[in-house]
Write a protein that holds these residues in place. Sequence first.
Motif: not given
Length: 95
Positions: A76-80, A71, A67, A69
Amino acid sequence: MRSINYEKLMSFVKNNPMYEVYETEGTVELAFHAPSEEEAAGGSGDEEGAVMRIIFVKRGNELTPREAWVERGGVRRRIDLDGLDSWLEFVDMYS
């Protein structure tokens, strides 16, 4: 999804104060502290930059992203994970 050799990643981040590595049994967390926009422009402001975190699963000597992300300002924003492939390829080639 691309994996990377543990030693290559450690070689790439060692002695670079922008990276922090945290290890537990079976996982490696890599934190990259990006400079703030002001710092990147040559200033020395108090604004904090973003922190990118990647959690890797460690199997033997191979690390596979589990996983990731970014910050910033408590958000917090997820990254593909597929988006990390180019960076991992770069690290693999230059370490």
